[in-house]
Design a protein around this motif. Structure first.
Motif, PDB file in Angstrom:
ATOM      1  N   HIS A   1       0.809  -1.221   0.000  1.00  0.00           N
ATOM      2  CA  HIS A   1       0.000   0.000   0.000  1.00  0.00           C
ATOM      3  C   HIS A   1       0.844   1.274   0.000  1.00  0.00           C
ATOM      4  O   HIS A   1       0.396   2.316   0.450  1.00  0.00           O
ATOM      5  CB  HIS A   1      -1.039  -0.006   1.116  1.00  0.00           C
TER       6      HIS A   1
ATOM      7  N   TYR B   1      -0.987   3.842  -2.108  1.00  0.00           N
ATOM      8  CA  TYR B   1      -2.383   4.122  -1.799  1.00  0.00           C
ATOM      9  C   TYR B   1      -2.507   5.314  -0.862  1.00  0.00           C
ATOM     10  O   TYR B   1      -1.663   5.540  -0.004  1.00  0.00           O
ATOM     11  CB  TYR B   1      -3.034   2.895  -1.149  1.00  0.00           C
TER      12      TYR B   1
ATOM     13  N   PHE C   1      -6.531   3.749   1.079  1.00  0.00           N
ATOM     14  CA  PHE C   1      -5.573   3.396   2.125  1.00  0.00           C
ATOM     15  C   PHE C   1      -6.291   3.081   3.429  1.00  0.00           C
ATOM     16  O   PHE C   1      -5.943   2.132   4.137  1.00  0.00           O
ATOM     17  CB  PHE C   1      -4.580   4.545   2.331  1.00  0.00           C
TER      18      PHE C   1
END
Lengths: 374, 164
Positions: A241, A244, A249
């Protein structure tokens, strides 16, 4: 007669899917429990975020969040508002569709795990007769979302993190399943409610080795320290992530804590006798045990440093897998030949077996044919 | 047989962190709690003594930032009267050169450190704001006579306002 007929009682068609005394039809039960599970998961995940930060703070001799609300309990709310109002950035050369889908694919399976978890006797969405098999099957789907995220970010660190996640999950799924099998053999059922009912002695006492294997394997599956290789901050930024932001997120962050919640809930159900307990109401016992398991997970996180990749893999294949197989064999033999009248002798026997096996396997545990330092 | 390799090492570590769980936090929650600073700490406050100052303006000349502004007029006994003594502590780099250069020991460094203000104009200190007060006391920096009278050095251990 249609399925949406409110007076229809489907429990006649699907015996065992409904508690017998539940008022109303199947769809009312379904709707009520979907709402309960959604509220439970989201509230507990927020609570876990707060609790983890507070507890890690106290383990490190500091206070943790203490500004927003009493004892900082509103900190996750403030964080959620902050992260939801952030700009949503999509990498220019990323795979946009997969990038959009990944958080959802990761989140939905984790939520689905709670469908078979009994909060009280019979208080669950669906008492599947293959409950724990369903949990194992569905919980490993969320890693597909993680890999989608790593792939679509078009970032080498994200891809590395996602590949680590997949390899870790594939390796640790085996000892995880085998340690669950020990419990299933003892309980004689795959339904989580029946497993809880079968625990006159909590299975943590009858299956101490299985409990340890499950905790280690589950920590690796949900990527908690010491197995948090896929988001190792110091090596690959944040793993899958990295790219993100904003709401997506937040969803990944939620997935992380929902997975911890799922593991706490399943450990509670399988090994700690679920909602069973004296004096207090069953639901309260259930929550107390869930929080206890979570505190242990946080405690491990506060203590143990991250492992190396080869150590993680070797630990799964050379240590946990043979131990889980031996544990299953011993459990099977005990269920077959042990007399019913001596349940407490088995507890001490299994503890002794656990200590001997752990000592033995620690002695044999080597990396790179003994040339690499452990 | 070393048991550290057999899980005892992890158990030891777990016990250490468990002990920390029941410790009092070592962090200071600053606005509510404050560390008790030693009186000998060289802080970043500037203190001006009205009686000793002759208005020679050595401090203003020694200031590398030009943060000190001093305006004097001629007095009746052919001396200086300090009409304006102003320090823009927003420019001040707390080098202490003004204190070291003062020939009449009229400037001191204080031991306080809480100088943050909400407005820039509040950083400009005039004569009254530079005098000593209950919270604003000189430290021993470059002033051996003041230093001799100060209590001994203390460690940063005690906190005000700690709920134990």
């Amino acid at each position: 007669m249609s399925l949406f007929d409110p007076g229809l009682n489907l429990s006649a068609y699907y015996p065992g899917t409904l508690p017998p005394e539940w008022p109303g039809g199947y769809w009312i039960h379904w709707g009520v429990f979907v709402v309960i599970i959604l509220a439970f998961v989201l509230l507990m995940a927020m609570g876990f975020i707060w609790l983890e930060r507070r507890e890690v703070g106290r383990f490190q001799a500091r206070l943790g969040p203490n500004r927003v609300g009493p004892f900082g309990v509103l900190q996750p709310v403030a964080d959620a508002i902050k992260v939801l109002t952030k700009e949503d950035i999509i990498p220019a050369k990323g795979d946009k569709l997969v990038y959009w889908l990944a958080p959802v694919v990761a989140f939905v399976p984790v939520l689905m795990v709670f469908a078979v978890v009994p909060f009280q006797d019979g208080a669950l969405l669906a008492d599947l007769n293959i409950g724990i098999l369903y949990v194992v099957a569905i919980s490993s789907v969320s890693v597909v979302g993680v890999f989608m995220a790593g792939w679509s970010s078009n970032n080498k660190y994200s891809l590395l993190g996602a590949m680590r996640a997949v390899s870790q999950l594939v390796s640790y799924e085996i000892p995880l399943g085998l340690s669950i099998l020990g419990v299933v053999v003892l309980a004689g059922s795959l339904s989580l409610n029946s497993i809880v009912e079968a625990q006159h002695i909590p299975f943590i006492l009858l299956q101490p080795l299985g409990f340890l294997i499950y905790m280690a394997a589950a920590a690796a599956e949900i990527n908690r320290t010491p197995f948090d290789l896929l988001e190792a901050d110091s090596e690959i930024v944040a793993g899958f992530h990295t790219e993100y932001s904003g709401m997506k997120f937040a969803l990944f962050y939620l997935v992380e804590y929902c997975e911890v919640l799922a593991v706490s809930v399943i450990v509670t159900t399988l090994f700690l006798a679920g909602w069973k307990g004296p004096l207090l109401p069953p639901l309260l016992w259930f929550l107390i045990k869930v929080f206890g398991v979570f505190t242990v997970i946080v405690w491990v996180r506060a203590t143990v440093p991250r492992l190396r990749v080869d150590q993680v893999m070797a630990f799964a294949w050379k240590c946990l897998l043979p131990l889980a197989l031996i544990n299953l064999l011993i459990t099977g033999i005990q269920v077959l030949v042990w007399p019913e009248v001596l349940p407490w002798a088995v507890v001490f026997l299994n503890l002794a077996i656990m200590v001997v096996l752990i000592l033995l396997w620690s002695k044999f545990f080597k990396l790179g044919g003994g040339r690499v330092e452990v | 047989m070393k048991f550290e390799r057999y899980g005892a090492g992890i158990a030891k570590g777990m016990v250490v962190t468990l002990k920390h769980l029941f410790r009092h936090p070592v962090t200071t929650q600053y606005p509510e709690e404050r560390l008790t600073v030693s009186r000998r700490t060289r802080g970043n406050e500037l203190i001006w003594d009205r009686e000793r100052c002759t208005g020679c303006a050595t401090c203003a000349k020694s200031c590398p930032q030009g943060a000190i502004r001093i305006v004097t007029s001629r007095g009746e006994e052919n001396d200086y009267i300090v009409e304006e003594f102003r320090v823009d502590s927003g420019y001040c780099i707390f080098c202490g050169l003004c204190v070291e250069s003062c020939p009449y020991e009229a400037l001191f460094m204080g031991y306080g450190y809480e100088r943050a203000r909400y407005r820039r104009r509040e950083l400009v200190l005039n004569k009254e704001e530079l005098l000593t007060s209950e919270k604003k006391q000189p430290s021993g920096y470059a002033r051996p006579k003041v230093e001799a009278a100060l209590p001994p050095q203390t460690l940063l251990l005690d906190r005000d306002g700690v709920k134990k």
